[in-house]
Design a protein around this motif. Structure first.
Motif, PDB file in Angstrom:
ATOM      1  N   ARG A  90      50.762  12.664 -18.312  1.00 37.66           N
ATOM      2  CA  ARG A  90      50.646  13.214 -19.660  1.00 37.66           C
ATOM      3  C   ARG A  90      51.060  12.187 -20.713  1.00 37.66           C
ATOM      4  N   LYS A  91      50.317  12.157 -21.802  1.00 35.10           N
ATOM      5  CA  LYS A  91      50.664  11.326 -22.945  1.00 35.10           C
ATOM      6  C   LYS A  91      51.150  12.210 -24.084  1.00 35.10           C
ATOM      7  N   ASP A  92      52.305  11.853 -24.627  1.00 34.09           N
ATOM      8  CA  ASP A  92      52.846  12.582 -25.774  1.00 34.09           C
ATOM      9  C   ASP A  92      52.702  11.743 -27.042  1.00 34.09           C
ATOM     10  N   ASP A  93      52.715  12.404 -28.158  1.00 33.08           N
ATOM     11  CA  ASP A  93      52.627  11.721 -29.453  1.00 33.08           C
ATOM     12  C   ASP A  93      54.040  11.361 -29.912  1.00 33.08           C
ATOM     13  N   TYR A 112      54.827   7.744 -22.943  1.00 32.64           N
ATOM     14  CA  TYR A 112      55.409   8.184 -21.677  1.00 32.64           C
ATOM     15  C   TYR A 112      56.929   8.325 -21.762  1.00 32.64           C
ATOM     16  N   ARG A 113      57.435   8.564 -22.966  1.00 34.07           N
ATOM     17  CA  ARG A 113      58.883   8.730 -23.164  1.00 34.07           C
ATOM     18  C   ARG A 113      59.448   9.821 -22.252  1.00 34.07           C
ATOM     19  N   ALA A 129      54.053   1.551 -14.742  1.00 32.70           N
ATOM     20  CA  ALA A 129      53.008   2.010 -13.824  1.00 32.70           C
ATOM     21  C   ALA A 129      52.003   2.894 -14.550  1.00 32.70           C
ATOM     22  N   ALA A 130      52.495   3.785 -15.398  1.00 32.09           N
ATOM     23  CA  ALA A 130      51.594   4.679 -16.131  1.00 32.09           C
ATOM     24  C   ALA A 130      50.660   3.895 -17.042  1.00 32.09           C
ATOM     25  N   GLU A 131      51.189   2.874 -17.725  1.00 30.35           N
ATOM     26  CA  GLU A 131      50.365   2.040 -18.604  1.00 30.35           C
ATOM     27  C   GLU A 131      49.306   1.288 -17.806  1.00 30.35           C
TER      28      GLU A 131
END
Length: 724
Positions: A51-54, A68-69, A672-674
């Protein structure tokens, strides 16, 4: 005597690996059989949907997204589910690597030999550590004179899975009592257990919440130790920056311990330690806000109500006590001596203006120890050991004749010891323990390694190459004799380059497994390390950090130019600060490497200082809040912020531990997510998250075997090399 146990007989486990573009058909490198590109691409990877958050932060007017905080929250069920999903993808991939089981079996053989540490005397007993072969943790034995040895402490009984380890141990001055620290799940948080060495019964309650702590006994009444207040929120990731020194009396509860130093804003430091001299006369207190530089204080313990005397009131140098003879102190310092010197001073007026050179600075970096009434000055000559024995006046007695070119360590003990012990090793020579008669200077082999490795079949040599700005950098290259320089040898380039840490040659059975596969193992001594003193260290810090990456890239280019390898067969590996090194260089020069293996890496340079004791690394890195110039510089290389869309990055296996509270795993999670979101091409972007494991210390041998079978299997598979 304090012993810090990283591993007995297994050293330098964080070994290098690298990256590159993947060709459709690869020729067979020397000693291996090729695997076609089609075979390599059979594994169609489907990564978890992260999931990506703003989330956006503002730095000097620049907005930086941090989608990805949420992965920083190690306590959330969502993060745990993400870890589970990522591990499932990674393990499914690794399960299809045909060489993994073969490598695992070979690693078992290479690690399955008796490993014995140098003996040391405490009270009437002689102690030594021994691992019979594949025991998860080394066992501490003791014996009377030449009598039969018996188990004293067996860390393998601390937990069923071997993940609770013996972190360090310290005996009281007369050897009748001992305090040992245990680490659970690889965490830096420790428990302290104190027992009577005869009855093996506890003589104090178990202390909790020690971290980055030495134990220093005052007679038999108690000891000094260091701790942070437990942070709010997660103890594995929340910030800790108020270190305190306590004195624990054996008759009291921990809640009644005396606060000796720290606890006020005036004494706010991230790293505090206390050391009692061997004669119980003085307490030396070191206080630091970063990993480089410390203040130093002195207390006369003969006068319990005496005030602390300030030796150094700033952190412009690294200065520690070496020894004392009555009121005469010997201090090791790099103040006005980037390569270090030893000074003498009277405790009544211990400030720098009264210091007298005892061992002057030379052109080579000094490390120094004491034992048997002598001083041993160990110098690094291009990362190679040279050891001199000096008397109490600092006069040269003799140079210790070493068995070859490599690393010698030890040369320490109590003042009345006649015999000291030291070890010698290099990248192809398993560690041998020698005894040294301090009066005659005669060395004899005390214990030869039983490692199952034919050193004579390999060669190791030091070369010097030129970095981007013209700096000469040394590198040691190890491989089988008769290696053909045809550009097709699988090569592992390992680096660190930070925190004044010197990479000196040392044997590892894990590295031996790589060499046996026809692999080349190369270790450059990058700027940021301590091989050439403080100036070399500083040249790889803050606004000069790019020098470290340039040195590493130049090492890769040298290996390619000399036909040791080529981009199709070059891997890079590093751990912790070395994980940052790998992350930054694989992004800056993706075409140069085939495989990248960043381990427990510092990968988010904008937020590293917000976790645990990370703010203490600012001497090396600076922080994004320091200035716009520092923020802009960090943004040029911070791995999490520099992954680009549409780039074919090297095959990447990120490794971390879910209990790593030094470099929190969120660094690796976000990287890893990036990579998974932005990478283009067939190369896998995987993360292997070890559960119930930390930054590396105390890792059970069973986990080590599993980890390196995966790491080497992944590396050779993506190079198209069949395991022999």
């Amino acid at each position: 005597m304090k012993l810090t146990l990283i591993a007995v007989g297994i050293s330098t486990l964080l070994m290098g690996c690298s990256t590159a573009n993947q060709s459709n058909q690869q020729s067979a490198p020397s000693g291996g059989t090729s695997i076609t590109g089609n075979q390599l691409q059979k594994m169609n990877l489907s990564y978890p949907n992260t999931r990506k958050d703003d989330v956006t932060d503002s730095y000097f007017g620049t907005q930086v997204a941090d989608p990805y905080r949420w992965l920083e929250d190690d306590m959330s069920s969502e993060t745990k589910q993400w870890v589970k999903a990522e591990n499932a993808v990674t393990q499914a991939y690794l399960a299809q690597v045909p060489s993994r089981d073969k490598l695992k079996e070979r690693l078992k053989v290479l690690l399955d030999y008796e490993k014995v540490g140098a003996p040391f005397k405490e009270g009437k007993y002689t102690y030594f550590f021994k691992n019979d072969g594949l025991q998860n943790q080394a066992v501490l034995y003791r014996q009377l004179d030449d009598g039969e040895a018996h188990v004293f402490l067996d860390p393998n009984t601390f937990s069923e899975d071997g993940t609770t380890s013996l972190a360090s141990i310290e005996f009281s001055k007369d050897g009748s009592l001992v305090t040992y620290l245990i680490s659970e799940g690889g965490s830096d948080w420790r428990k302290a257990i104190t027992i009577d060495v005869e009855t093996m019964q506890n003589v104090s309650e178990t202390l909790t919440d020690l971290k980055f702590s030495d134990i220093s006994w005052l007679g038999n009444e108690g000891f000094y130790y260091s701790s942070y207040d437990k942070p709010e929120g997660s103890e594995l990731s929340a910030k800790t920056d108020q270190h305190k020194l306590y004195f624990h009396s054996l008759k009291d509860k921990q809640s009644e311990d005396t606060l000796v130093f720290g606890g006020t804003q005036a004494q706010k430091n991230r790293y505090v330690s206390g050391h009692v001299t061997e004669d119980n006369r003085y307490l030396l207190i070191s206080a630091a806000v970063s990993t480089s530089g410390n203040k130093l204080y002195l207390k006369d313990l003969n006068e319990p109500d005496s005030e602390l005397v300030t030796i150094l009131d700033n952190t412009d140098s690294d200065t520690q006590l070496l020894d004392n003879d009555g009121s005469t102190l010997l201090l090791v310092t790099n103040l006005a001596a980037p390569n270090k010197r030893v000074v003498s001073v009277d405790a009544s007026q211990p400030q720098p203006e009264n210091w007298q050179d005892f061992i002057p600075e030379t052109n080579n970096v000094l490390d120094v120890s004491t034992g048997g009434g002598y001083i041993f000055a160990s110098y690094m000559l291009d990362a190679i050991s040279n050891v001199k024995q000096l008397d109490k006046s600092g006069k040269l007695v003799r140079e210790i004749t070493l068995p070859g070119v490599g690393t010698a360590s030890g040369f320490s003990g109590k003042k009345d010891q006649q015999t000291l012990y030291y070890s010698f090793t290099n990248y192809k020579t398993p560690s041998t323990i020698f005894s040294l008669d301090v009066e005659s200077g005669e060395s004899a082999v005390y214990l030869k390694s039983k490692a199952k490795f034919d050193s004579d079949a390999y060669e190791s040599k030091q070369v010097f190459y030129t970095s981007k700005d013209g700096t000469k950098v040394p590198m040691i290259i190890t491989h089988k004799k008769g290696l053909k320089l045809n550009g097709s040898n699988p090569t592992m380039l390992y680096g660190y380059g930070g925190f004044n840490i010197s990479l000196q040659p040392a044997f590892s059975s894990v590295t031996a497994a790589w060499l046996e596969q026809g692999g080349v193992y190369a270790v450059p001594n990058l700027r940021g390390g301590g091989e050439y003193g403080k100036a070399w260290h500083d040249a790889g810090t803050k606004l000069q950090k790019q020098n470290v990456f340039d040195d590493f890239i130049a090492a890769a280019e040298f290996l390619i130019a000399q036909n040791y390898t080529s981009p199709d067969y070059l891997a890079i590996r590093g751990g912790s600060n070395g994980g940052l090194l790998v992350g930054a260089t694989m992004l800056q020069r993706p075409e140069l490497f085939k495989v990248a293996l960043p381990a427990v890496g510092v990968l988010d340079m904008l937020r590293y200082h917000t976790f645990t004791a990370g703010a203490g690394w600012a001497y090396d890195y600076g922080t994004a809040q320091d200035s716009k110039e520092m923020f802009d510089y960090l943004m040029t290389y911070s791995p999490v912020q520099n992954v680009r869309d549409g780039v074919n990055y090297p095959a990447t296996l990120i490794t971390t531990g879910d209990h790593d509270d030094r470099v929190v795993p969120a660094h690796s999670f976000k990287f890893a997510a990036e990579l998974q979101a932005k990478h283009t091409g067939p190369n896998p972007m995987l993360i292997r998250i070890e559960t119930n494991a930390g930054h590396g210390a105390g890792t059970p041998i069973s986990k080590t075997i599993e980890q390196y079978a995966d790491i080497f299997g992944f590396t050779l598979y993506n190079m198209g090399v069949k395991v022999q």
